[in-house]
Design a protein around this motif. Sequence first.
Motif, PDB file in Angstrom:
ATOM      1  N   GLU A  49      41.562  48.833  37.412  1.00  0.00           N
ATOM      2  CA  GLU A  49      42.926  48.338  37.241  1.00  0.00           C
ATOM      3  C   GLU A  49      43.054  47.575  35.918  1.00  0.00           C
ATOM      4  O   GLU A  49      42.194  46.770  35.582  1.00  0.00           O
ATOM      5  CB  GLU A  49      43.264  47.403  38.400  1.00  0.00           C
ATOM      6  N   ARG A  50      44.110  47.850  35.179  1.00  0.00           N
ATOM      7  CA  ARG A  50      44.412  47.119  33.945  1.00  0.00           C
ATOM      8  C   ARG A  50      45.529  46.137  34.230  1.00  0.00           C
ATOM      9  O   ARG A  50      46.447  46.424  34.995  1.00  0.00           O
ATOM     10  CB  ARG A  50      44.856  48.078  32.850  1.00  0.00           C
ATOM     11  N   ARG A  51      45.459  44.957  33.608  1.00  0.00           N
ATOM     12  CA  ARG A  51      46.479  43.923  33.788  1.00  0.00           C
ATOM     13  C   ARG A  51      46.933  43.441  32.424  1.00  0.00           C
ATOM     14  O   ARG A  51      46.117  43.291  31.517  1.00  0.00           O
ATOM     15  CB  ARG A  51      45.911  42.757  34.596  1.00  0.00           C
ATOM     16  N   GLY A  70      43.887  33.345  35.069  1.00  0.00           N
ATOM     17  CA  GLY A  70      42.826  33.761  35.988  1.00  0.00           C
ATOM     18  C   GLY A  70      43.088  35.141  36.564  1.00  0.00           C
ATOM     19  O   GLY A  70      42.179  35.958  36.697  1.00  0.00           O
ATOM     20  N   TRP A  71      44.347  35.421  36.906  1.00  0.00           N
ATOM     21  CA  TRP A  71      44.690  36.741  37.437  1.00  0.00           C
ATOM     22  C   TRP A  71      44.517  37.821  36.380  1.00  0.00           C
ATOM     23  O   TRP A  71      43.959  38.884  36.649  1.00  0.00           O
ATOM     24  CB  TRP A  71      46.127  36.737  37.963  1.00  0.00           C
ATOM     25  N   LEU A  72      44.965  37.562  35.145  1.00  0.00           N
ATOM     26  CA  LEU A  72      44.840  38.547  34.068  1.00  0.00           C
ATOM     27  C   LEU A  72      43.389  38.939  33.827  1.00  0.00           C
ATOM     28  O   LEU A  72      43.082  40.081  33.522  1.00  0.00           O
ATOM     29  CB  LEU A  72      45.426  38.004  32.755  1.00  0.00           C
ATOM     30  N   HIS A  73      42.486  37.979  33.966  1.00  0.00           N
ATOM     31  CA  HIS A  73      41.074  38.225  33.685  1.00  0.00           C
ATOM     32  C   HIS A  73      40.274  38.613  34.928  1.00  0.00           C
ATOM     33  O   HIS A  73      39.046  38.682  34.880  1.00  0.00           O
ATOM     34  CB  HIS A  73      40.460  37.008  33.006  1.00  0.00           C
ATOM     35  N   GLY A  74      40.953  38.866  36.038  1.00  0.00           N
ATOM     36  CA  GLY A  74      40.289  39.380  37.228  1.00  0.00           C
ATOM     37  C   GLY A  74      39.519  38.355  38.025  1.00  0.00           C
ATOM     38  O   GLY A  74      38.636  38.725  38.803  1.00  0.00           O
ATOM     39  N   ALA A  75      39.820  37.058  37.861  1.00  0.00           N
ATOM     40  CA  ALA A  75      39.119  36.040  38.635  1.00  0.00           C
ATOM     41  C   ALA A  75      39.447  36.155  40.125  1.00  0.00           C
ATOM     42  O   ALA A  75      38.649  35.782  40.969  1.00  0.00           O
ATOM     43  CB  ALA A  75      39.473  34.648  38.126  1.00  0.00           C
ATOM     44  N   PHE A  76      40.637  36.664  40.429  1.00  0.00           N
ATOM     45  CA  PHE A  76      41.038  36.909  41.815  1.00  0.00           C
ATOM     46  C   PHE A  76      42.021  38.061  41.836  1.00  0.00           C
ATOM     47  O   PHE A  76      42.634  38.398  40.828  1.00  0.00           O
ATOM     48  CB  PHE A  76      41.617  35.654  42.478  1.00  0.00           C
ATOM     49  N   ASP A  77      42.170  38.681  42.988  1.00  0.00           N
ATOM     50  CA  ASP A  77      42.999  39.880  43.111  1.00  0.00           C
ATOM     51  C   ASP A  77      44.440  39.590  43.508  1.00  0.00           C
ATOM     52  O   ASP A  77      45.343  40.332  43.158  1.00  0.00           O
ATOM     53  CB  ASP A  77      42.386  40.852  44.115  1.00  0.00           C
ATOM     54  N   VAL A  79      48.170  37.963  43.675  1.00  0.00           N
ATOM     55  CA  VAL A  79      49.115  37.451  42.689  1.00  0.00           C
ATOM     56  C   VAL A  79      49.136  35.930  42.816  1.00  0.00           C
ATOM     57  O   VAL A  79      49.176  35.397  43.934  1.00  0.00           O
ATOM     58  CB  VAL A  79      50.514  38.042  42.940  1.00  0.00           C
ATOM     59  N   PRO A  80      49.085  35.196  41.710  1.00  0.00           N
ATOM     60  CA  PRO A  80      48.974  33.734  41.772  1.00  0.00           C
ATOM     61  C   PRO A  80      50.072  33.046  42.570  1.00  0.00           C
ATOM     62  O   PRO A  80      49.826  32.026  43.183  1.00  0.00           O
ATOM     63  CB  PRO A  80      49.051  33.313  40.310  1.00  0.00           C
ATOM     64  N   GLU A  81      51.271  33.600  42.580  1.00  0.00           N
ATOM     65  CA  GLU A  81      52.369  32.941  43.286  1.00  0.00           C
ATOM     66  C   GLU A  81      52.073  32.788  44.774  1.00  0.00           C
ATOM     67  O   GLU A  81      52.583  31.890  45.426  1.00  0.00           O
ATOM     68  CB  GLU A  81      53.663  33.715  43.069  1.00  0.00           C
ATOM     69  N   SER A  82      51.218  33.648  45.320  1.00  0.00           N
ATOM     70  CA  SER A  82      50.874  33.547  46.735  1.00  0.00           C
ATOM     71  C   SER A  82      49.712  32.588  46.973  1.00  0.00           C
ATOM     72  O   SER A  82      49.405  32.270  48.110  1.00  0.00           O
ATOM     73  CB  SER A  82      50.505  34.924  47.282  1.00  0.00           C
ATOM     74  N   ARG A  83      49.062  32.112  45.907  1.00  0.00           N
ATOM     75  CA  ARG A  83      47.884  31.267  46.040  1.00  0.00           C
ATOM     76  C   ARG A  83      48.084  29.861  45.498  1.00  0.00           C
ATOM     77  O   ARG A  83      47.172  29.053  45.544  1.00  0.00           O
ATOM     78  CB  ARG A  83      46.719  31.863  45.254  1.00  0.00           C
ATOM     79  N   LEU A  84      49.240  29.559  44.928  1.00  0.00           N
ATOM     80  CA  LEU A  84      49.416  28.286  44.239  1.00  0.00           C
ATOM     81  C   LEU A  84      49.410  27.093  45.183  1.00  0.00           C
ATOM     82  O   LEU A  84      50.144  27.075  46.168  1.00  0.00           O
ATOM     83  CB  LEU A  84      50.732  28.285  43.460  1.00  0.00           C
TER      84      LEU A  84
END
Length: 131
Positions: A49-51, A70-77, A79-84
Amino acid sequence: MGIFGKLFTWWDGATIGTMLYTAREGEHVGTDAQGNKYYRSKPKEGEKERRWVIYNGNNDASRVPSEWHGWLHGAFDDVPESRLPPAKIWEADYTPNATGTVSAYRPQGALERGGKRAKATGDYESWSPES
């Protein structure tokens, strides 16, 4: 900016090539508080997957918030809005990178401030090879 400008510039938004790739291969996953839009490639068998991000305004990597970085670099799968987590009281709002602008920090002695600095005080001794 017109189509002609988009053909040759990259510093003020996505180029035509990026816009075409985004339209054809991209899946919009979210937008941050500054209006930057985040995409990922549509899932294909056997491909990674490319981001990527399409900036709202000038292309400046310092405008990407840490959670989206972190999301752009694949630290987690996810979407950040669901993890903030909730915002901390000490967290500061984003301030743009002022390097190269009139509002950039210029210490005393900088050429832009006249190039004069205070004389060295008595606690400094210059090195001499004879001593």
